[in-house]
Scaffold this motif. Structure first.
Motif, PDB file in Angstrom:
ATOM      1  N   UNK A 437       0.817  -1.214   0.000  1.00 52.84           N
ATOM      2  CA  UNK A 437       0.000   0.000   0.000  1.00 52.84           C
ATOM      3  C   UNK A 437       0.853   1.266   0.000  1.00 52.84           C
ATOM      4  N   UNK A 438       1.934   1.266   0.784  1.00 51.92           N
ATOM      5  CA  UNK A 438       2.776   2.455   0.929  1.00 51.92           C
ATOM      6  C   UNK A 438       3.544   2.735  -0.362  1.00 51.92           C
ATOM      7  N   UNK A 439       3.423   3.952  -0.905  1.00 48.85           N
ATOM      8  CA  UNK A 439       4.015   4.285  -2.206  1.00 48.85           C
ATOM      9  C   UNK A 439       5.534   4.179  -2.192  1.00 48.85           C
ATOM     10  N   UNK A 440       6.165   4.660  -1.123  1.00 50.95           N
ATOM     11  CA  UNK A 440       7.626   4.600  -1.055  1.00 50.95           C
ATOM     12  C   UNK A 440       8.109   3.160  -0.956  1.00 50.95           C
ATOM     13  N   UNK A 441       7.437   2.355  -0.124  1.00 53.58           N
ATOM     14  CA  UNK A 441       7.841   0.954   0.013  1.00 53.58           C
ATOM     15  C   UNK A 441       7.624   0.202  -1.298  1.00 53.58           C
ATOM     16  N   UNK A 442       6.540   0.544  -2.002  1.00 57.11           N
ATOM     17  CA  UNK A 442       6.302  -0.067  -3.313  1.00 57.11           C
ATOM     18  C   UNK A 442       7.468   0.223  -4.258  1.00 57.11           C
ATOM     19  N   UNK A 443       7.937   1.467  -4.258  1.00 58.44           N
ATOM     20  CA  UNK A 443       9.060   1.848  -5.125  1.00 58.44           C
ATOM     21  C   UNK A 443      10.315   1.073  -4.754  1.00 58.44           C
ATOM     22  N   UNK A 444      10.562   0.913  -3.453  1.00 56.24           N
ATOM     23  CA  UNK A 444      11.738   0.154  -3.004  1.00 56.24           C
ATOM     24  C   UNK A 444      11.629  -1.307  -3.420  1.00 56.24           C
ATOM     25  N   UNK A 445      10.432  -1.880  -3.265  1.00 59.86           N
ATOM     26  CA  UNK A 445      10.233  -3.284  -3.635  1.00 59.86           C
ATOM     27  C   UNK A 445      10.481  -3.491  -5.123  1.00 59.86           C
ATOM     28  N   UNK A 446       9.902  -2.609  -5.951  1.00 63.12           N
ATOM     29  CA  UNK A 446      10.080  -2.727  -7.402  1.00 63.12           C
ATOM     30  C   UNK A 446      11.554  -2.579  -7.776  1.00 63.12           C
ATOM     31  N   UNK A 462      -1.334  -1.189  -3.773  1.00 62.59           N
ATOM     32  CA  UNK A 462      -2.752  -1.181  -3.463  1.00 62.59           C
ATOM     33  C   UNK A 462      -3.022  -1.732  -2.079  1.00 62.59           C
ATOM     34  N   UNK A 463      -4.284  -1.664  -1.680  1.00 60.54           N
ATOM     35  CA  UNK A 463      -4.730  -2.211  -0.412  1.00 60.54           C
ATOM     36  C   UNK A 463      -4.986  -3.704  -0.593  1.00 60.54           C
ATOM     37  N   UNK A 464      -4.294  -4.507   0.173  1.00 56.42           N
ATOM     38  CA  UNK A 464      -4.409  -5.970   0.065  1.00 56.42           C
ATOM     39  C   UNK A 464      -5.859  -6.434   0.075  1.00 56.42           C
ATOM     40  N   UNK A 465      -6.655  -5.854   0.943  1.00 53.09           N
ATOM     41  CA  UNK A 465      -8.013  -6.344   1.168  1.00 53.09           C
ATOM     42  C   UNK A 465      -9.016  -5.815   0.143  1.00 53.09           C
ATOM     43  N   UNK A 466      -8.613  -4.762  -0.600  1.00 56.22           N
ATOM     44  CA  UNK A 466      -9.516  -4.203  -1.613  1.00 56.22           C
ATOM     45  C   UNK A 466      -9.039  -4.444  -3.035  1.00 56.22           C
ATOM     46  N   UNK A 467      -7.981  -5.207  -3.185  1.00 57.67           N
ATOM     47  CA  UNK A 467      -7.447  -5.499  -4.515  1.00 57.67           C
ATOM     48  C   UNK A 467      -8.419  -6.411  -5.260  1.00 57.67           C
ATOM     49  N   UNK A 468      -8.603  -6.201  -6.561  1.00 58.12           N
ATOM     50  CA  UNK A 468      -9.535  -7.051  -7.324  1.00 58.12           C
ATOM     51  C   UNK A 468      -9.277  -8.540  -7.108  1.00 58.12           C
ATOM     52  N   UNK A 469     -10.331  -9.277  -6.875  1.00 57.53           N
ATOM     53  CA  UNK A 469     -10.262 -10.715  -6.582  1.00 57.53           C
ATOM     54  C   UNK A 469      -9.513 -11.485  -7.663  1.00 57.53           C
ATOM     55  N   UNK A 470      -9.636 -11.033  -8.897  1.00 52.48           N
ATOM     56  CA  UNK A 470      -9.030 -11.758 -10.019  1.00 52.48           C
ATOM     57  C   UNK A 470      -7.509 -11.859  -9.896  1.00 52.48           C
ATOM     58  N   UNK A 471      -6.894 -10.860  -9.257  1.00 55.15           N
ATOM     59  CA  UNK A 471      -5.437 -10.897  -9.071  1.00 55.15           C
ATOM     60  C   UNK A 471      -5.032 -12.169  -8.343  1.00 55.15           C
ATOM     61  N   UNK A 472      -5.801 -12.528  -7.316  1.00 55.20           N
ATOM     62  CA  UNK A 472      -5.463 -13.701  -6.505  1.00 55.20           C
ATOM     63  C   UNK A 472      -5.916 -15.004  -7.166  1.00 55.20           C
ATOM     64  N   UNK A 473      -7.103 -14.993  -7.746  1.00 56.05           N
ATOM     65  CA  UNK A 473      -7.611 -16.229  -8.359  1.00 56.05           C
ATOM     66  C   UNK A 473      -6.778 -16.624  -9.578  1.00 56.05           C
ATOM     67  N   UNK A 474      -6.302 -15.637 -10.327  1.00 61.27           N
ATOM     68  CA  UNK A 474      -5.462 -15.945 -11.488  1.00 61.27           C
ATOM     69  C   UNK A 474      -4.070 -16.437 -11.072  1.00 61.27           C
ATOM     70  N   UNK A 475      -3.573 -15.902  -9.960  1.00 62.16           N
ATOM     71  CA  UNK A 475      -2.201 -16.231  -9.555  1.00 62.16           C
ATOM     72  C   UNK A 475      -2.084 -17.654  -8.992  1.00 62.16           C
ATOM     73  N   UNK A 476      -3.064 -18.088  -8.189  1.00 66.53           N
ATOM     74  CA  UNK A 476      -3.079 -19.443  -7.626  1.00 66.53           C
ATOM     75  C   UNK A 476      -1.843 -19.718  -6.755  1.00 66.53           C
ATOM     76  N   UNK A 477      -1.671 -18.922  -5.709  1.00 70.37           N
ATOM     77  CA  UNK A 477      -0.510 -19.066  -4.818  1.00 70.37           C
ATOM     78  C   UNK A 477      -0.545 -20.389  -4.068  1.00 70.37           C
ATOM     79  N   UNK A 478       0.639 -20.997  -3.897  1.00 71.45           N
ATOM     80  CA  UNK A 478       0.748 -22.176  -3.020  1.00 71.45           C
ATOM     81  C   UNK A 478       1.724 -21.950  -1.865  1.00 71.45           C
TER      82      UNK A 478
END
Length: 676
Positions: A437-446, A462-478
């Motif tokens: 969510x934090x813009x500066x931390x996002x820049x550091x991560x990238x 983005x906000x983890x809890x408000x991110x579009x559901x498709x991001x997670x369903x498409x990724x299929x994390x294990x």
């Protein structure tokens, strides 16, 4: 009477070359087929020695005296010098890499070529041999395994004192097996690299403070300048232009040519060439514009003492002074420091100490690299994993995961094979997901991921809890790895609950968190979580783990997704408070075999009391298997460690002994009283 054979003294460096040729001939290696001399370097080696984007002079390529590329694992470069005293030049701080030492000494020259070949991106490891002598009888040599482009990214192979290992593929295979880094060596390099980076960060922090650059701006300066130093290549890895070096910043005072503008324009070129999505580019550039915003920082000023030895003019812009420090002390060492080390996170942590005093005013606490490595290992991250971090920070967990995934692919397919490279490309582009969510931390991560060969494609702001559901369903994390903000509701437990819900069935998650979350502060989330997922293990961590927030009690919880907790099955509870380190504000001190302990903890997690450990453990004291209740408030080790109150034979003997001593004492006192 037998005549003594007179030793012929060498007069020319050619005589040393003749000795090497004779030795290679004895090993049945053919000139121009198995090895090459300085005057006939093969084209692919010329490219590696010429394309040294991290060297100040980019026009010349190096010419080692001998080169061998016949063995599959790594190329070999040999540098010779006349005179035993010309073998190596070094100080107590290490081998010297100044121009004179590189030119005049064998080992220094060989290592300079080898690190340059790795800097070119054409090789990941090189064998460097320095050889010197005055005669056939006085030849001395040193052999090094080189694993990065930094000036400390190599190890001396002390047991190798001849060239016999070059005889054939079999002898080289045996040599290579011993030459490569062991897990213990990798752990030690990680710790020493972290300490070195912290030292540089402290000096850099001082330099920036001296030039009135605010604490929030400092880490953006570092990340932006590091990006501008990268060679600009397109998505097909075709080189477009070199990265910036200190010599490119000329202190020109025009608006379009001043140093800060040059740096930001180079960053734009890099991001565009890598086809980074425009929205992500704009987010990153909005942070990096800090570098060019203040015109005064491009005006010429007297050199700060931190960079006086690195710049050969009496004045330079503030931007050039900072750029030069980062270039020499961080950029040139990135290959050696990389691996599991979160470079931007270490910088951020150092600057944070000065910005916020004790650091307790912020909920962001970054995970040490040896902990991210430990957690990824516990989850069994490999080339097939799809790893997610929903509180990405500066991407420490994703960095460790990518390192393990790439290594597994190289072991499986073979280093530098087409199949390995294709798999590694897929790992970086498709198998890592971060949300911040934090813009500066996002820049550091990238930035962190880009410094490791892109890998930034799936880091989302983005906000983890408000991110579009498709991001997670498409990724299929294990696999799920988390260190959520300590200041979040219920210490951050909603992050792991949310993440487990988005994972594939049977996926594994690990969270490091204040352990009050497991003893009553997060009961609402924990109770709901246990109805859908399983707590597999709880590991109690050292209380001084998070500097400068020493005293924060943390645990790691390991969970399995989409398998409701069976309260008739036990959970593993492990006490890892003694990890072998003592932490101070200045250093990480080894006290009790930490390298072995971090290897052992994985074994204890897997095998419990049956683990074949190397360090000195009392496994009965540090390992417990016990049941938890649905309360969600009994997840920590100390709640399950049973203190054995059953008396032992030794206890009985001591009690009887104490009683008899008391009786005798009383009798003696009575006799004494009666005699008066």
């Amino acid at each position: 009477m037998a005549q003594s054979i007179e030793t012929i003294q060498y007069k020319l460096e050619d005589h040393v070359n003749d000795w090497v040729k004779a030795k290679l001939d004895t090993l049945k290696l053919k000139n121009q087929k198995d090895y090459h001399t300085e005057s006939a370097i093969p084209e692919h080696l010329k490219v590696a020695l010429m394309g040294r984007a991290k060297t100040q002079n980019k026009t010349n390529f190096g010419k080692p005296d001998f080169s061998i590329t016949k063995y599959t694992q790594a190329p070999i470069v040999i540098e010779n010098k006349l005179g035993v005293k010309k073998l190596i030049s070094q100080t107590k701080d290490g081998i010297k890499f100044d121009e004179k030492s590189v030119r005049d000494y064998a080992v220094n020259g060989a290592l300079y070529y080898a690190t340059g070949m790795i800097a070119s991106g054409k090789y990941h490891e090189v064998i460097a041999i320095g050889l010197a002598g005055d005669s056939d009888d006085t030849i001395e040599l040193q052999v090094y395994y080189v694993y990065g482009s930094g000036e400390h990214a190599f190890k001396l192979l002390e047991n190798v004192t001849t060239l016999d290992f070059l005889e054939n593929q079999t002898t080289f295979d045996a040599f290579y097996k011993d030459a490569t880094l062991t897990e213990d060596e990798k752990h030690d390099i990680l710790i020493s690299s972290q300490a070195q980076l912290q030292k540089y960060a402290k000096s850099l922090n001082k330099l920036m403070h001296n030039h009135n650059i605010t604490a929030p701006q400092r880490v953006l300066y570092v990340s932006g300048m590091l990006l501008s130093m990268q060679t600009v290549v397109d998505t097909q890895e075709t080189k477009i232009q070199d990265g910036l070096t200190p010599q490119d910043l000329k202190g020109i005072q025009s608006e379009s040519k001043r140093d800060g503008i040059q740096i930001v324009n180079q960053i734009k070129e890099f991001l565009t060439a890598r086809n980074i999505p425009i929205e992500k580019q704009n987010l990153m550039l909005s942070s990096f514009y800090e570098i060019s915003k203040d015109v005064q920082r491009d005006e010429l000023e007297h050199l700060d003492k931190e960079v006086a030895k690195l710049i050969d003019t009496p004045k330079a812009s503030i931007n050039k002074q900072i750029f030069t420090f980062i270039y020499h002390n961080i950029f040139l060492s990135i290959d050696a420091m990389a691996g599991h080390l979160d470079i931007m996170g270490e910088m951020y942590s150092e600057f944070l100490k000065y910005a916020l005093g004790d650091g307790k005013e912020i909920g962001i606490v970054l995970t040490p690299p040896y902990i991210t490595k430990m957690m990824t290992t516990i989850l069994g991250v490999n080339q097939e994993s799809k790893v997610m971090d929903l509180a990405t920070g500066s991407a420490g967990f994703l960095i460790s995961s990518m390192e393990m995934m790439v290594l597994d692919a190289e072991v499986h397919y073979g280093k530098e094979t087409t199949a390995a490279n294709e798999k590694i490309n897929a790992i970086k582009k498709e198998q890592l997901l971060g949300v911040e969510l934090n813009a500066e931390m996002f820049t550091l991560a990238a930035t962190n991921m880009i410094l490791r060969g892109d890998g930034s494609s799936n880091i989302h702001k983005g906000n983890t809890f408000n991110t579009p559901e498709q991001l997670y369903t498409d990724f299929k994390a294990n696999k799920l790895l988390l260190n959520p903000p300590f200041s979040f509701d219920e210490n951050g437990m909603p992050f792991i609950a949310f993440g487990l819900d988005k994972m594939e069935k049977g996926g594994l998650g690990a969270i490091i968190i204040q352990d009050s979350a497991g003893s009553g502060k997060a009961t609402k989330t924990n109770q709901a979580l246990l109805k859908k997922h399983t707590l597999k293990a709880s590991i109690k961590m050292p209380t001084d783990l998070f500097q400068p927030m020493a005293g924060v009690q943390t645990s790691i919880y390991v969970l399995e997704a989409h398998k409701p907790h069976d309260f008739e099955q036990t959970v593993k509870f492990i006490d890892f408070r003694n990890d072998g380190y003592k932490r101070t504000s200045r250093a990480l001190q080894e006290m009790d075999e930490p390298t072995k302990r971090y290897s052992d903890i994985i074994k204890i997690y897997k095998a419990g009391r049956s683990a074949k450990v190397e360090a000195d453990w009392n496994l009965d004291e540090v390992y417990v298997e016990d049941f938890i209740t649905p309360s969600g408030a009994d997840w920590n080790f100390d709640q399950h460690k049973v203190i054995d109150s059953k008396p032992t034979l030794e206890d009985f003997k001591k009690t009887v002994s104490d009683y008899l001593a008391w009786e005798v004492s009383n009798i003696l006192k009575q006799r004494g009283d009666g005699g008066k």
